[in-house]
Design an enzyme around this catalytic site. Sequence first.
Site, mmCIF file in Angstrom:
data_model
loop_
_atom_site.group_PDB
_atom_site.id
_atom_site.type_symbol
_atom_site.label_atom_id
_atom_site.label_comp_id
_atom_site.label_asym_id
_atom_site.label_seq_id
_atom_site.Cartn_x
_atom_site.Cartn_y
_atom_site.Cartn_z
ATOM 1 N N SER A 123 0.819 -1.212 0.000
ATOM 2 C CA SER A 123 0.000 0.000 0.000
ATOM 3 C C SER A 123 0.854 1.264 0.000
ATOM 4 O O SER A 123 0.335 2.351 -0.257
ATOM 5 C CB SER A 123 -0.928 0.007 1.215
ATOM 6 O OG SER A 123 -0.187 -0.165 2.405
ATOM 7 N N HIS A 144 -3.127 -3.357 -5.021
ATOM 8 C CA HIS A 144 -3.458 -2.978 -3.653
ATOM 9 C C HIS A 144 -4.964 -3.061 -3.442
ATOM 10 O O HIS A 144 -5.730 -2.248 -3.956
ATOM 11 C CB HIS A 144 -2.975 -1.555 -3.348
ATOM 12 C CG HIS A 144 -3.379 -1.094 -1.985
ATOM 13 N ND1 HIS A 144 -3.901 0.148 -1.741
ATOM 14 C CD2 HIS A 144 -3.367 -1.738 -0.785
ATOM 15 C CE1 HIS A 144 -4.197 0.267 -0.456
ATOM 16 N NE2 HIS A 144 -3.876 -0.863 0.139
ATOM 17 N N GLU A 156 -6.187 -0.970 -6.452
ATOM 18 C CA GLU A 156 -5.290 -0.062 -7.156
ATOM 19 C C GLU A 156 -4.252 -0.904 -7.893
ATOM 20 O O GLU A 156 -3.458 -1.615 -7.268
ATOM 21 C CB GLU A 156 -4.610 0.880 -6.157
ATOM 22 C CG GLU A 156 -5.599 1.796 -5.450
ATOM 23 C CD GLU A 156 -4.962 2.654 -4.384
ATOM 24 O OE1 GLU A 156 -5.243 3.855 -4.353
ATOM 25 O OE2 GLU A 156 -4.181 2.116 -3.567
ATOM 26 N N ASN A 194 -4.287 5.726 0.138
ATOM 27 C CA ASN A 194 -3.610 6.063 1.384
ATOM 28 C C ASN A 194 -3.248 7.535 1.504
ATOM 29 O O ASN A 194 -2.921 8.007 2.601
ATOM 30 C CB ASN A 194 -2.380 5.179 1.585
ATOM 31 C CG ASN A 194 -2.773 3.839 2.166
ATOM 32 O OD1 ASN A 194 -3.658 3.753 3.001
ATOM 33 N ND2 ASN A 194 -2.136 2.777 1.715
#
Length: 294
Positions: A123, A144, A156, A194
């Site tokens: 991540s 991800h 992702e 994130n």
Amino acid sequence: MPEVERRRTVAVVGCGTMGIGIAIVAARGGWHTLLHDADAGRIGRARDDAAAFLARSVKLNRLSEEAAASALDRLRPAPVTEDLADADLVIEAVFEDEKVKAGVIGKLDAVCPEETVLATNTSTLSVTRLAAAGRRPERFVGMHFCLPAQLMKLVEVTRGLRTADAAFATAWDFCVSTGQAPVETKDTPGFILNHFVIPLNNRAIRMVEEKVASAADIDRAVKSAYGHPLGPLELVDLVGLDTQERLCDAFYPVSYDPELACPSLVRQMVAAGWLGKKAGRGFYTYQNDKTFGA
């Protein structure tokens, strides 16, 4: 005679919270799914958790009994690395530490054939740097998943500098075939998700530190106002306080954004062993460590 369709096989390496979720997604989506972990005991527990999640899905009328039974039958233990050699796609989902991930990727690269696509669920770490741990960076890609993967659709998908189009397409097609929602991201720290989640979680943790409100009231406010299915502190407990610490320590040094610096309360809770749901205590207390939704 018609050609027999080749069995699609994915391997998930790492049977923690994220790995279990990815395995459920794969098996539920029709892929034969191999479960691997350095701790063989975790493989059996992961399959039990998956069975509990699928049974609950049937109870909630989200899945038929037949579909749940078929998905569970597609989940198979793979206790040694060599068992993964037949997989079309191998997804590494061990914890967020570059040295550990690189070691796993090197081992996978040694046993998987040339055509296998290797993916990392990182991540925050560089997909390009992790690809360098193996001999075939052109067959390496970032995937991800959003926690909990068995309920959240986002994936992702990230190219390293040397990722080939065919490898990227394999990862993308896997997501589509299992009902996930892939988005393409640049190989940059934190990708998309994130950049929002880590600062939000850290802000909520600092509000607890400053006694602005209780964890429960902070989570209730965020869920009520923004429609989030989980509050930020519930999410941190699910992800793990140790994982939150590692995410901050990976992300902050490449950005120097103070919102990404690890709160002192996180380090204290990790030192105390209050790691969240998997440890029975974090911002909340828990009666069991079963996967989310089980």
